[in-house]
Design an enzyme around this catalytic site. Structure first.
Site, PDB file in Angstrom:
ATOM      1  NE  ARG A  12      39.663  28.759   6.019  1.00 31.35           N
ATOM      2  CZ  ARG A  12      40.203  27.624   6.443  1.00 31.35           C
ATOM      3  NH1 ARG A  12      41.352  27.622   7.102  1.00 31.35           N
ATOM      4  NH2 ARG A  12      39.631  26.474   6.192  1.00 31.35           N
ATOM      5  CG  HIS A  72      37.285  29.527   8.510  1.00 28.90           C
ATOM      6  ND1 HIS A  72      38.387  29.372   9.308  1.00 28.90           N
ATOM      7  CD2 HIS A  72      36.767  28.286   8.341  1.00 28.90           C
ATOM      8  CE1 HIS A  72      38.536  28.092   9.610  1.00 28.90           C
ATOM      9  NE2 HIS A  72      37.576  27.410   9.038  1.00 28.90           N
ATOM     10  NE  ARG A 132      32.080  24.877   8.749  1.00 31.47           N
ATOM     11  CZ  ARG A 132      33.384  24.980   8.500  1.00 31.47           C
ATOM     12  NH1 ARG A 132      33.863  24.551   7.358  1.00 31.47           N
ATOM     13  NH2 ARG A 132      34.205  25.528   9.369  1.00 31.47           N
ATOM     14  CB  THR A 166      43.112  19.506  10.867  1.00 30.96           C
ATOM     15  OG1 THR A 166      41.737  19.769  11.083  1.00 30.96           O
ATOM     16  CG2 THR A 166      43.936  20.743  11.099  1.00 30.96           C
ATOM     17  CG  HIS A 193      38.853  21.520   5.304  1.00 30.05           C
ATOM     18  ND1 HIS A 193      38.810  22.776   4.722  1.00 30.05           N
ATOM     19  CD2 HIS A 193      40.104  21.394   5.815  1.00 30.05           C
ATOM     20  CE1 HIS A 193      39.983  23.374   4.885  1.00 30.05           C
ATOM     21  NE2 HIS A 193      40.787  22.561   5.543  1.00 30.05           N
ATOM     22  CG  HIS A 195      44.792  19.948   5.299  1.00 27.12           C
ATOM     23  ND1 HIS A 195      45.606  20.978   4.945  1.00 27.12           N
ATOM     24  CD2 HIS A 195      43.714  20.508   5.907  1.00 27.12           C
ATOM     25  CE1 HIS A 195      45.064  22.130   5.342  1.00 27.12           C
ATOM     26  NE2 HIS A 195      43.913  21.867   5.931  1.00 27.12           N
ATOM     27  CG  HIS A 290      49.117   5.346 -25.317  1.00 31.89           C
ATOM     28  ND1 HIS A 290      48.435   5.683 -24.165  1.00 31.89           N
ATOM     29  CD2 HIS A 290      49.769   4.194 -25.048  1.00 31.89           C
ATOM     30  CE1 HIS A 290      48.681   4.771 -23.238  1.00 31.89           C
ATOM     31  NE2 HIS A 290      49.491   3.855 -23.747  1.00 31.89           N
TER      32      HIS A 290
HETATM   33  C1  HCA Z   1      43.146  25.070  10.113  1.00 31.19           C
HETATM   34  C2  HCA Z   1      41.657  24.999  10.142  1.00 31.19           C
HETATM   35  C3  HCA Z   1      41.030  24.181   9.073  1.00 31.19           C
HETATM   36  C4  HCA Z   1      39.538  24.375   9.234  1.00 31.19           C
HETATM   37  C5  HCA Z   1      38.687  23.498   8.405  1.00 31.19           C
HETATM   38  C6  HCA Z   1      37.229  23.770   8.558  1.00 31.19           C
HETATM   39  C7  HCA Z   1      41.421  22.700   9.191  1.00 31.19           C
HETATM   40  O1  HCA Z   1      43.682  25.879   9.345  1.00 31.19           O
HETATM   41  O2  HCA Z   1      43.752  24.349  10.855  1.00 31.19           O
HETATM   42  O3  HCA Z   1      36.835  24.890   8.815  1.00 31.19           O
HETATM   43  O4  HCA Z   1      36.450  22.835   8.352  1.00 31.19           O
HETATM   44  O5  HCA Z   1      42.069  22.174   8.311  1.00 31.19           O
HETATM   45  O6  HCA Z   1      41.052  22.111  10.208  1.00 31.19           O
HETATM   46  O7  HCA Z   1      41.453  24.631   7.790  1.00 31.19           O
HETATM   47 CU    CU Z   2      42.457  23.304   6.563  1.00 26.79          CU
END
Ligand code: HCA
Ligand code: CU
Length: 380
Positions: A12, A72, A132, A166, A193, A195, A290
């Site tokens: 995804r 999703h 969720r 995000t 989640h 990034h 080492h």
């Molecule tokens: C995106 C959506 C998401 C969703 C994360 C989630 C993000 O691609 O913008 O479902 O919790 O990073 O917000 O991946």
């Molecule tokens: Cu994301």
């Protein structure tokens, strides 16, 4: 941090990686490999993204994998109606709650967001499917708005609520605060989640678990939008250092390298040289000090044990930083007999050449063999 679960989103979030194009066969191969690795959930692209995405989702649901299958979707009844017909075990719903996304993405206010969330959640639940609810861009959302909507969806009975960084702006301290606060507001599990725009994705995931989250979204090699999310392998490295027994009991770590290779090849990238666990030099020890300690006891300079992942360590001896212990172990490997004193002498020769140019293993072996021939040849 124990008892955590993995939501694996290569199929995804990973499909949003610039280089990704997954054929049906590739998706199936990846899903099977993830299942064998032992991930708890496999998240798939929305069935409304395209006709083939929907068919692929149905095909993966029919494989009968042990991992639960999720898809999703946007927080919208049109999406939910299609999602529940695919055969998935659960639906991950997301909607943007920050002012940025409310203004420029979907343009809806919190009242509307809450109402559509309630409708979608009740519908998915009525089909006996896990649900969720997640807020996109959680770290730039108004805290009161966030807590209100999470409280509402928790009361309706979602299985999990999700926090999403995000844009990759969050730091571990902010993550701890938000998860900790949310923990006091909801009774369901918390999923996170992250990034990796500022390189915090693994640290944030770990901190979220410390603060009481239960599930982490990952992808193989971290592939996703922009530079991606928390990588599966990196999270395994972090977690095995924290709770080895749990990680070993749940996940087939010996399969990690093959899994990463499969995904790397299908999106046409190399495994990064500095990748946790599988980077080509992740278990290579170079400096003489080492190498000496590692040869005596690996735990001196290794927090992760390569054998846990079906890998081996390597002592890099062909360089000017080498030491005589490393060279002695190479002498042993070559099945030659040299005293410690002689090993020190030959090491000095190797370092001398190593000061002049880059060495390879052959160079060192030749120096050792010449030296050995010289010291063992009787003088006539
Ligand atoms: C995106 C959506 C998401 C969703 C994360 C989630 C993000 O691609 O913008 O479902 O919790 O990073 O917000 O991946
Ligand atoms: Cu994301």
């Amino acid at each position: 941090v124990s008892n955590f679960q993995i939501i694996e989103s290569t199929l995804r979030e990973g499909e949003q990686f610039a280089n990704a194009f997954f054929s049906t066969e590739t998706k199936i191969a990846i899903a099977k490999a993830l299942d064998e690795f032992g991930v708890d959930y496999i998240e798939l692209t929305s069935p409304v993204a395209s006709e083939q995405s929907r068919k692929d989702c149905e095909a993966i649901c029919k494989l009968g994998l042990k991992s639960k299958i999720l898809t999703h979707i946007r927080c919208h009844m049109d999406d939910a109606r299609v999602a529940v017909e695919t055969g998935v075990d659960g639906v991950d719903v997301v909607i943007g709650t920050s002012q940025f996304l409310r203004d420029y993405s979907h343009g809806k206010d919190m009242m509307y967001i809450t109402q559509s969330a309630i409708e979608v959640i009740e519908y998915v639940k009525s089909k006996g499917i896990e649900i969720r609810f997640s807020s996109e861009d959680s770290f730039r959302s108004d805290l009161v708005d966030l807590l209100n909507i999470y409280r509402t969806v928790d009361k309706i009975g979602v299985n999990r609520v999700g926090i999403a960084d995000t844009v990759g702006c969050a730091n571990p301290r902010q993550v701890y605060e938000l998860v900790n606060t949310l923990k006091s507001v909801v009774s369901c599990d918390i999923e996170c989640h992250f990034h990796n725009d500022t390189g915090c994705a693994i640290a944030n995931a770990y901190t979220a678990l410390e603060a009481g989250a239960r599930l982490i979204d990952v992808s193989v090699l971290g592939i996703g939008e922009r530079n991606g999310i928390t990588p599966l392998g990196g999270l395994m490295a972090r977690m095995i250092a924290a709770d080895r027994d749990y990680v070993l009991s749940k996940y087939k770590l010996h399969k990690l390298r093959d899994l990463e290779t499969l995904v790397a090849e299908s999106v046409r990238v190399n495994i990064p040289f500095n990748n946790p666990i599988t980077g080509f030099c992740a278990f290579t020890h170079k400096a003489g000090v080492h190498a000496k300690s590692i040869l005596a006891d690996p735990s001196t300079y290794e927090i992760l044990s390569p054998s846990d992942f079906g890998l081996t360590r390597y002592i890099h001896f062909a360089n000017r930083l080498t030491g005589w212990n490393a060279i002695k172990s190479r002498v042993d490997q070559l099945n030659l007999q040299l005293s410690d004193q002689q090993c020190q002498e030959v090491t000095a020769k190797i370092k001398k050449l190593g000061d002049v140019r880059r060495l390879n293993i052959d160079d060192v072996d030749s120096i050792i063999k010449d030296f050995h021939a010289y010291v063992t040849t009787p003088v006539v």
